[in-house]
Motif scaffolding. Structure first.
Motif, mmCIF file in Angstrom:
data_model
loop_
_atom_site.group_PDB
_atom_site.id
_atom_site.type_symbol
_atom_site.label_atom_id
_atom_site.label_comp_id
_atom_site.label_asym_id
_atom_site.label_seq_id
_atom_site.Cartn_x
_atom_site.Cartn_y
_atom_site.Cartn_z
ATOM 1 N N ASN A 106 -2.046 8.751 5.742
ATOM 2 C CA ASN A 106 -2.781 8.537 4.493
ATOM 3 C C ASN A 106 -2.332 7.207 3.923
ATOM 4 N N ALA A 107 -3.283 6.276 3.767
ATOM 5 C CA ALA A 107 -2.955 4.952 3.228
ATOM 6 C C ALA A 107 -3.855 4.671 2.032
ATOM 7 N N THR A 108 -3.242 4.297 0.916
ATOM 8 C CA THR A 108 -3.989 3.929 -0.284
ATOM 9 C C THR A 108 -3.634 2.483 -0.614
ATOM 10 N N PRO A 109 -4.583 1.573 -0.422
ATOM 11 C CA PRO A 109 -4.262 0.173 -0.731
ATOM 12 C C PRO A 109 -4.247 -0.038 -2.253
ATOM 13 N N ASN A 110 -3.368 -0.906 -2.732
ATOM 14 C CA ASN A 110 -3.299 -1.256 -4.153
ATOM 15 C C ASN A 110 -4.052 -2.567 -4.370
ATOM 16 N N LYS A 111 -4.668 -2.696 -5.561
ATOM 17 C CA LYS A 111 -5.457 -3.893 -5.857
ATOM 18 C C LYS A 111 -4.542 -5.097 -6.050
ATOM 19 N N ALA A 117 0.850 -1.198 0.000
ATOM 20 C CA ALA A 117 0.000 0.000 0.000
ATOM 21 C C ALA A 117 0.879 1.239 0.000
ATOM 22 N N ASP A 118 0.362 2.316 -0.573
ATOM 23 C CA ASP A 118 1.066 3.603 -0.546
ATOM 24 C C ASP A 118 0.681 4.306 0.749
ATOM 25 N N VAL A 119 1.660 4.490 1.640
ATOM 26 C CA VAL A 119 1.393 5.055 2.968
ATOM 27 C C VAL A 119 2.274 6.279 3.174
#
Length: 187
Positions: free
Chosen positions: A153-158, A31-33
């Motif tokens: 801020n966390a953006t999970p990747n598929k 994930a982009d954190v």
């Protein structure tokens, strides 16, 4: 007698199965954190310490005093000496009034008045003990801390999923067969 015989040959059917395995890959990218931690706000207030030193009694013991204090001490000493003199004269006058009693008050008073009191010898501490007065008030420190919450801020990747199907092939390896022969036996 000739009896014919039957001879049978049979062959079973056989199936051939060939299989190709399927392939599956699964990958989970991280994930982009991003994390930010704001600095806390800290405030420190101090009340300074106070120390007061009173050396006036120590200076007075060493005969180093201000003029007003010296005049007051001399006045007190004079008043004490006057009161001692008055009480001595009253006592001696009472002794002289009672001459009829035993003893010789005139001789005793002459000896007392002729010789001053002996000064005492001994160790004296100048200035006297505990003549310096100390008064202290400790410092006070007040610390206030205001913490701030972290910003995350966390953006999970598929999930990356790839799948290739396998294959199963079924074929006849050998067909069934039945042969019957008639055999004549001679006797």
């Amino acid at each position: 007698m000739n009896i014919p015989q039957l001879r049978m040959h049979s062959q079973m059917a056989q199936i051939q199965i060939s299989q190709e395995s399927g392939e599956q890959t699964i990958r989970q990218p991280k994930a982009d954190v991003t994390i930010q931690q704001p600095k806390p706000e800290v405030s420190i207030t101090t009340t300074p310490a106070k120390l007061s030193i009173d050396q006036s009694k120590a200076f007075a013991d060493m005969n180093l005093m201000r003029i007003f204090q010296r005049n007051k001490a001399f006045a007190q000493e004079g008043q004490t000496s006057v009161l001692e003199g008055i009480s001595r004269r009253v006592r001696q006058g009472n002794e002289l009034m009672k001459l009829e009693n035993e003893g010789s008050p005139i001789v005793n008073q002459a000896v007392q008045n002729a010789h001053p009191k002996m000064k005492t010898l001994g160790i004296t501490f100048i200035p006297s003990l505990f003549s310096v007065k100390l008064n202290s008030q400790p410092a006070e420190v007040n610390i206030e801390v205001e913490t701030k919450q972290p910003i995350i801020n966390a953006t999970p990747n598929k999930v990356e999923h790839r799948y290739e199907r396998g294959n199963v092939a079924i074929e006849m390896k050998q067909y069934q067969d039945l042969t019957i022969e008639v055999i004549q036996l001679e006797s």
